[in-house]
Scaffold this motif. Structure first.
Motif, short mmCIF file in Angstrom:
data_model
loop_
_atom_site.label_atom_id
_atom_site.label_comp_id
_atom_site.label_asym_id
_atom_site.label_seq_id
_atom_site.Cartn_x
_atom_site.Cartn_y
_atom_site.Cartn_z
N SER A 254 10.18 -4.38 -11.82
CA SER A 254 9.54 -4.24 -13.12
C SER A 254 8.04 -3.94 -13.03
CB SER A 254 9.77 -5.49 -13.97
OG SER A 254 11.14 -5.60 -14.32
N ALA A 255 7.41 -4.32 -11.90
CA ALA A 255 5.99 -4.01 -11.73
C ALA A 255 5.76 -2.51 -11.64
CB ALA A 255 5.45 -4.71 -10.48
N TRP A 256 6.79 -1.77 -11.22
CA TRP A 256 6.67 -0.32 -11.07
C TRP A 256 7.45 0.44 -12.14
CZ3 TRP A 256 5.81 3.35 -6.63
CH2 TRP A 256 4.72 2.95 -5.85
N CYS A 257 8.04 -0.26 -13.06
CA CYS A 257 8.87 0.36 -14.09
C CYS A 257 8.00 1.11 -15.10
CB CYS A 257 9.68 -0.71 -14.80
SG CYS A 257 10.93 -0.09 -15.94
N PRO A 258 8.41 2.34 -15.52
CA PRO A 258 9.66 3.03 -15.18
C PRO A 258 9.50 3.93 -13.95
CG PRO A 258 8.54 4.23 -16.90
CD PRO A 258 7.68 3.03 -16.60
N TYR A 259 10.61 4.21 -13.27
CA TYR A 259 10.62 5.17 -12.18
C TYR A 259 10.69 6.60 -12.70
CZ TYR A 259 11.61 1.72 -8.43
OH TYR A 259 11.55 0.70 -7.52
N GLY A 260 11.30 6.78 -13.86
CA GLY A 260 11.67 8.11 -14.33
C GLY A 260 10.53 9.10 -14.48
N SER A 261 9.31 8.62 -14.63
CA SER A 261 8.16 9.51 -14.80
C SER A 261 7.31 9.61 -13.54
CB SER A 261 7.29 9.00 -15.96
OG SER A 261 6.86 7.66 -15.70
N LYS A 262 7.75 9.01 -12.44
CA LYS A 262 6.95 8.99 -11.21
C LYS A 262 7.38 10.10 -10.24
CE LYS A 262 5.50 4.15 -11.27
NZ LYS A 262 5.82 3.88 -12.68
N PRO A 263 6.47 10.53 -9.35
CA PRO A 263 6.81 11.56 -8.36
C PRO A 263 7.91 11.12 -7.42
CG PRO A 263 4.42 11.25 -8.50
CD PRO A 263 5.05 10.13 -9.27
N ALA A 264 8.72 12.07 -6.97
CA ALA A 264 9.87 11.77 -6.12
C ALA A 264 9.47 11.03 -4.84
CB ALA A 264 10.60 13.06 -5.77
N GLY A 265 8.38 11.46 -4.21
CA GLY A 265 7.96 10.84 -2.96
C GLY A 265 7.59 9.38 -3.12
N LEU A 266 6.94 9.04 -4.23
CA LEU A 266 6.57 7.65 -4.49
C LEU A 266 7.81 6.79 -4.76
CD1 LEU A 266 3.35 7.73 -6.73
CD2 LEU A 266 3.57 6.96 -4.36
N ILE A 267 8.76 7.35 -5.51
CA ILE A 267 10.00 6.62 -5.78
C ILE A 267 10.71 6.30 -4.47
CG2 ILE A 267 12.29 6.75 -6.84
CD1 ILE A 267 11.05 8.52 -9.03
N GLN A 268 10.83 7.30 -3.60
CA GLN A 268 11.53 7.12 -2.34
C GLN A 268 10.84 6.05 -1.49
OE1 GLN A 268 12.09 9.91 1.47
NE2 GLN A 268 13.22 10.65 -0.30
N GLN A 269 9.53 6.12 -1.40
CA GLN A 269 8.77 5.15 -0.60
C GLN A 269 8.98 3.73 -1.13
OE1 GLN A 269 4.49 5.59 -0.85
NE2 GLN A 269 4.20 4.75 1.21
N ARG A 270 8.95 3.58 -2.43
CA ARG A 270 9.13 2.26 -3.04
C ARG A 270 10.55 1.73 -2.80
NH1 ARG A 270 5.87 -2.00 -4.49
NH2 ARG A 270 6.75 -3.12 -6.26
N VAL A 271 11.54 2.61 -2.93
CA VAL A 271 12.93 2.20 -2.72
C VAL A 271 13.16 1.76 -1.27
CG1 VAL A 271 15.32 3.03 -2.69
CG2 VAL A 271 13.85 3.51 -4.65
N PHE A 272 12.50 2.41 -0.32
CA PHE A 272 12.58 1.97 1.08
C PHE A 272 12.07 0.52 1.21
CE2 PHE A 272 12.18 6.46 3.15
CZ PHE A 272 13.52 6.69 2.88
N GLN A 273 10.97 0.21 0.53
CA GLN A 273 10.43 -1.15 0.60
C GLN A 273 11.42 -2.17 0.04
OE1 GLN A 273 6.55 -0.02 -1.47
NE2 GLN A 273 5.80 -1.54 0.00
N LEU A 274 12.03 -1.85 -1.09
CA LEU A 274 13.01 -2.77 -1.70
C LEU A 274 14.22 -2.93 -0.80
CD1 LEU A 274 12.95 -1.52 -5.42
CD2 LEU A 274 11.58 -3.34 -4.38
N THR A 275 14.64 -1.83 -0.18
CA THR A 275 15.79 -1.88 0.72
C THR A 275 15.51 -2.75 1.93
OG1 THR A 275 16.53 0.32 0.00
CG2 THR A 275 17.30 -0.45 2.16
#
Length: 271
Positions: free
Chosen positions: A46-67
Motif C-alpha cells: 500500500s505504500a507504493w499503491c497504485p502500481y497501474g500508473s508507475k513505469p514498468a521497470g519500477l514495478i518489476q524492481q518492487r515486485v522482486f523485493q516483495l518476492t
C-alpha cells in the motif's frame, strides 16, 4: 477478525501472495476456499499503491523485493495477485526464481465467448491496458471472434477500495463515469481487470444493471494455484499472515470490511 503479530518472523512453508495493496485479498479469499489446509502469507504494498500508473521497470524492481521477502518467509509458490504486476513482472519472476508463479490476466477469453452483443468492456489499470501481454490476449481471444473491445482505465476504483469506500454516492459516481459509456456503446459483458475491482462488484452491478455479465478471474487463479501448490507437509494448523507496507492501522480498519469473519495476523512490513 485480526490479531496482532506474535511470531511473524517465523518461517513455514506457505503460499505467498502479493499485490499493490488490499485488492489481492479478493483473490486470497478464493484461494482459501480451495486450499484451506495451506498457510498463506500476503503482502499488500500500500505504500507504493497504485502500481497501474508507475513505469514498468519500477514495478518489476518492487515486485522482486516483495518476492524476496515472501521466499525468505517460506513461500514455495507465489500468486501475483495484481494485474499490473503480472503484466510487467511475472515472466521475469519465472526466469529469476525456482518456484511456481501464478499471475493474473483480464478474463478476455470467457468474456468474448459470453457476449451476445459482440461488445465487451475491460475495466483495468493503465499498466495492464498498455502491456504487450494484454494486447496478445485481445489478438488471441477477441479478434478471431470479431468481438469489439472497449478499454477503460479506472484509477479511482483502486483509491476507493484502499479507502474502504465500497458503496455510496462516491463509489456510484465513479462507476457511472467509467462503466456507463461502455454499456451505452453496447457492451453486455464487463471484465474486472484489477484485483481491487471485485470489492466494488455490488456497486458496479447496481449501476449497470443485473442484465450485464460481470467477470473476474479470482476463481480461475485459485484453481491454477491448487494445481501447482506443493502438498501441505506440516501438521501445524494453517496460518494467515497479512502484511502491509502502508499504515498498519489502515489495514486493521479495512481487513474486517473486506474479509469479514476471516482470522489473520496483521503486521507492518518496512520495505
Amino acid at each position: 477478525m485480526s490479531e496482532r503479530p506474535t511470531s511473524s518472523d517465523s518461517v513455514e512453508p506457505c503460499i505467498g501472495m502479493l499485490d499493490s495493496g488490499v485488492g489481492g485479498l479478493s483473490v486470497l479469499l478464493e484461494v482459501q476456499k480451495l486450499l484451506p489446509e495451506h498457510s498463506i502469507r500476503y503482502i499488500g504494498d500500500s505504500a507504493w499503491c497504485p502500481y497501474g500508473s508507475k513505469p514498468a521497470g519500477l514495478i518489476q524492481q518492487r515486485v522482486f523485493q516483495l518476492t524476496d521477502e515472501l521466499i525468505a518467509k517460506g513461500a514455495n509458490i507465489i500468486v501475483v495477485a495484481c494485474n499490473s504486476a503480472t503484466i510487467n513482472a511475472v515472466e521475469a519472476l519465472r526466469a529469476r526464481y525456482p518456484i511456481p508463479f501464478v499471475g493474473m490476466e483480464p478474463a478476455v477469453k470467457p468474456a468474448a465467448l459470453l457476449t451476445k452483443t459482440g461488445t465487451i468492456g475491460i475495466l483495468a489499470t493503465e499498466a495492464s491496458i498498455a502491456g504487450e501481454k494484454f494486447h496478445h490476449l485481445l489478438e488471441t481471444h477477441a479478434a478471431p471472434l470479431k468481438v469489439k473491445v472497449i478499454t477503460q482505465p479506472c484509477p479511482d476504483f483502486v483509491t476507493l477500495v484502499e479507502n474502504g469506500t465500497l458503496e455510496g454516492p462516491e463509489a456510484e459516481e465513479a462507476v457511472r463515469q467509467y462503466a456507463m459509456p461502455m454499456v451505452e456503446a453496447g457492451a453486455d459483458t464487463l471484465v474486472l481487470g484489477c484485483t481491487h475491482y471485485p470489492f466494488l462488484r455490488e456497486t458496479i452491478q447496481k449501476i449497470v444493471g443485473n442484465h450485464l455479465n460481470i467477470i473476474d478471474t479470482g476463481q480461475a487463479v485459485a484453481k491454477r494455484t491448487q494445481s501447482l501448490v506443493p502438498s501441505a507437509e506440516t501438521e501445524a494448523a494453517p496460518s494467515l499472515h497479512i502484511q502491509t507496507t502502508g499504515p498498519l492501522e489502515t489495514l486493521e480498519a479495512l481487513f474486517p470490511k473486506l474479509c469479514p469473519g476471516t482470522v489473520a495476523t496483521l503486521s507492518k512490513l518496512e520495505l
